[in-house]
Write a protein that holds these residues in place. Structure first.
Motif, PDB file in Angstrom:
ATOM      1  N   SER A 114       0.833  -1.215   0.000  1.00 53.28           N
ATOM      2  CA  SER A 114       0.000   0.000   0.000  1.00 53.28           C
ATOM      3  C   SER A 114       0.858   1.252   0.000  1.00 53.28           C
ATOM      4  O   SER A 114       0.565   2.217  -0.722  1.00 53.28           O
ATOM      5  N   ASP A 115       1.926   1.257   0.798  1.00 52.96           N
ATOM      6  CA  ASP A 115       2.793   2.437   0.859  1.00 52.96           C
ATOM      7  C   ASP A 115       3.418   2.737  -0.504  1.00 52.96           C
ATOM      8  O   ASP A 115       3.455   3.896  -0.930  1.00 52.96           O
ATOM      9  N   VAL A 116       3.903   1.699  -1.171  1.00 53.98           N
ATOM     10  CA  VAL A 116       4.530   1.893  -2.486  1.00 53.98           C
ATOM     11  C   VAL A 116       3.507   2.457  -3.470  1.00 53.98           C
ATOM     12  O   VAL A 116       3.768   3.439  -4.171  1.00 53.98           O
ATOM     13  N   VAL A 117       2.333   1.856  -3.526  1.00 59.85           N
ATOM     14  CA  VAL A 117       1.320   2.304  -4.489  1.00 59.85           C
ATOM     15  C   VAL A 117       0.828   3.707  -4.142  1.00 59.85           C
ATOM     16  O   VAL A 117       0.621   4.531  -5.044  1.00 59.85           O
ATOM     17  N   GLU A 118       0.670   4.012  -2.866  1.00 65.69           N
ATOM     18  CA  GLU A 118       0.269   5.371  -2.480  1.00 65.69           C
ATOM     19  C   GLU A 118       1.300   6.403  -2.964  1.00 65.69           C
ATOM     20  O   GLU A 118       0.931   7.456  -3.472  1.00 65.69           O
ATOM     21  N   ARG A 119       2.582   6.071  -2.820  1.00 67.12           N
ATOM     22  CA  ARG A 119       3.635   6.974  -3.320  1.00 67.12           C
ATOM     23  C   ARG A 119       3.533   7.107  -4.845  1.00 67.12           C
ATOM     24  O   ARG A 119       3.682   8.203  -5.391  1.00 67.12           O
ATOM     25  N   GLU A 120       3.310   5.975  -5.526  1.00 65.52           N
ATOM     26  CA  GLU A 120       3.211   6.010  -6.987  1.00 65.52           C
ATOM     27  C   GLU A 120       2.022   6.843  -7.454  1.00 65.52           C
ATOM     28  O   GLU A 120       2.109   7.519  -8.484  1.00 65.52           O
ATOM     29  N   LEU A 121       0.921   6.799  -6.706  1.00 65.44           N
ATOM     30  CA  LEU A 121      -0.253   7.594  -7.075  1.00 65.44           C
ATOM     31  C   LEU A 121       0.043   9.097  -7.010  1.00 65.44           C
ATOM     32  O   LEU A 121      -0.599   9.887  -7.708  1.00 65.44           O
ATOM     33  N   GLN A 122       1.010   9.487  -6.182  1.00 61.35           N
ATOM     34  CA  GLN A 122       1.392  10.898  -6.059  1.00 61.35           C
ATOM     35  C   GLN A 122       2.440  11.302  -7.105  1.00 61.35           C
ATOM     36  O   GLN A 122       2.723  12.484  -7.257  1.00 61.35           O
ATOM     37  N   ASP A 123       3.020  10.320  -7.792  1.00 61.15           N
ATOM     38  CA  ASP A 123       4.127  10.567  -8.720  1.00 61.15           C
ATOM     39  C   ASP A 123       3.581  10.733 -10.141  1.00 61.15           C
ATOM     40  O   ASP A 123       3.073   9.771 -10.719  1.00 61.15           O
ATOM     41  N   PRO A 124       3.699  11.916 -10.723  1.00 63.91           N
ATOM     42  CA  PRO A 124       3.156  12.132 -12.072  1.00 63.91           C
ATOM     43  C   PRO A 124       3.887  11.322 -13.154  1.00 63.91           C
ATOM     44  O   PRO A 124       3.398  11.219 -14.273  1.00 63.91           O
ATOM     45  N   ASN A 125       5.029  10.748 -12.820  1.00 68.10           N
ATOM     46  CA  ASN A 125       5.786   9.945 -13.786  1.00 68.10           C
ATOM     47  C   ASN A 125       5.276   8.502 -13.872  1.00 68.10           C
ATOM     48  O   ASN A 125       5.632   7.774 -14.791  1.00 68.10           O
ATOM     49  N   LEU A 160       3.605   1.763 -15.989  1.00 68.27           N
ATOM     50  CA  LEU A 160       4.479   2.450 -16.932  1.00 68.27           C
ATOM     51  C   LEU A 160       5.178   3.610 -16.230  1.00 68.27           C
ATOM     52  O   LEU A 160       4.583   4.272 -15.378  1.00 68.27           O
ATOM     53  N   LEU A 161       6.422   3.851 -16.620  1.00 65.59           N
ATOM     54  CA  LEU A 161       7.161   5.037 -16.175  1.00 65.59           C
ATOM     55  C   LEU A 161       7.324   5.936 -17.393  1.00 65.59           C
ATOM     56  O   LEU A 161       8.003   5.560 -18.361  1.00 65.59           O
ATOM     57  N   LYS A 162       6.697   7.110 -17.351  1.00 65.85           N
ATOM     58  CA  LYS A 162       6.623   7.973 -18.532  1.00 65.85           C
ATOM     59  C   LYS A 162       7.983   8.492 -18.984  1.00 65.85           C
ATOM     60  O   LYS A 162       8.254   8.534 -20.174  1.00 65.85           O
ATOM     61  N   ASP A 163       8.800   8.947 -18.066  1.00 65.40           N
ATOM     62  CA  ASP A 163      10.114   9.496 -18.394  1.00 65.40           C
ATOM     63  C   ASP A 163      11.166   8.645 -17.712  1.00 65.40           C
ATOM     64  O   ASP A 163      11.480   8.853 -16.538  1.00 65.40           O
TER      65      ASP A 163
END
Length: 180
Positions: free
Chosen positions: A54-65, A83-86
């Motif tokens: 959950s912690d990892v996904v919560e951080r990813e949800l905040q990351d625009p990349n 996917l990682l955009k950049d």
């Protein structure tokens, strides 16, 4: 909710706070179904704790990349996509490259053409972001490498899993790229 429809039955649903537990559940299940053989004592905890909490996904949800998706077949979630955009690799810059970091399907849904549709979606996403290259990691052993090569990816170079407790003979990976 903004869904991308890949065909009449396969849809991609962006992960959000309301559905991230489904992303975790399906991600862990699909990973365990396909990759337990890589791990000492068939214990993938180092990978799960690094990518499916959950912690990892919560951080990813905040990351625009980061773009995380549920892969749905009809009403059923059958996989996950990250996917990682950049995200560059070697001489390829972040602005030129998109990384497909996770493409996991539940075992019972492999071989149904869903993966091919996901590759097409990844290509469309990369083109929309003006990327020149898509890249990903794949285990050297097993069917995924052949699948990616059939879909236009080439082996760029060798790599290896760096997490602890991977069986030494299972560490070898390839970095594969596809130019757009």
């Amino acid at each position: 909710m903004n869904c991308d429809v890949l065909d009449n039955t396969v849809t991609l649903v962006p992960v959000n706070h309301d559905n991230h537990t489904t992303y975790l559940t399906i991600g862990i299940k699909s990973y365990r179904e396909n990759y337990l053989h890589l791990w000492e004592n068939e214990d993938p905890t180092p990978y799960i704790s690094n990518g499916f909490t959950s912690d990892v996904v919560e951080r990813e949800l905040q990351d625009p990349n980061v773009l995380n998706f549920l892969v749905n077949l009809g009403e059923e979630t059958v996989g996950v996509l990250k996917l990682l955009k950049d995200c560059g690799i070697d001489e390829i810059s972040d602005t030129e490259a998109l990384k497909a970091e996770k493409i996991y399907l539940l075992k019972e849904h492999s071989g149904k053409g869903i993966g091919k549709q996901l590759i097409q979606f990844i290509e469309e996403t990369a083109r929309a972001l003006n990327k020149k290259v898509i890249w990903l990691d794949a285990m050297q052993k097993g069917k995924p490498v052949q699948f990616y090569q059939k879909n236009g990816f080439i082996i760029k170079r060798e790599s290896e899993v760096t997490l602890p407790h991977v069986k030494p003979e299972e560490k070898p990976m390839y970095i594969l790229t596809k130019e757009l």
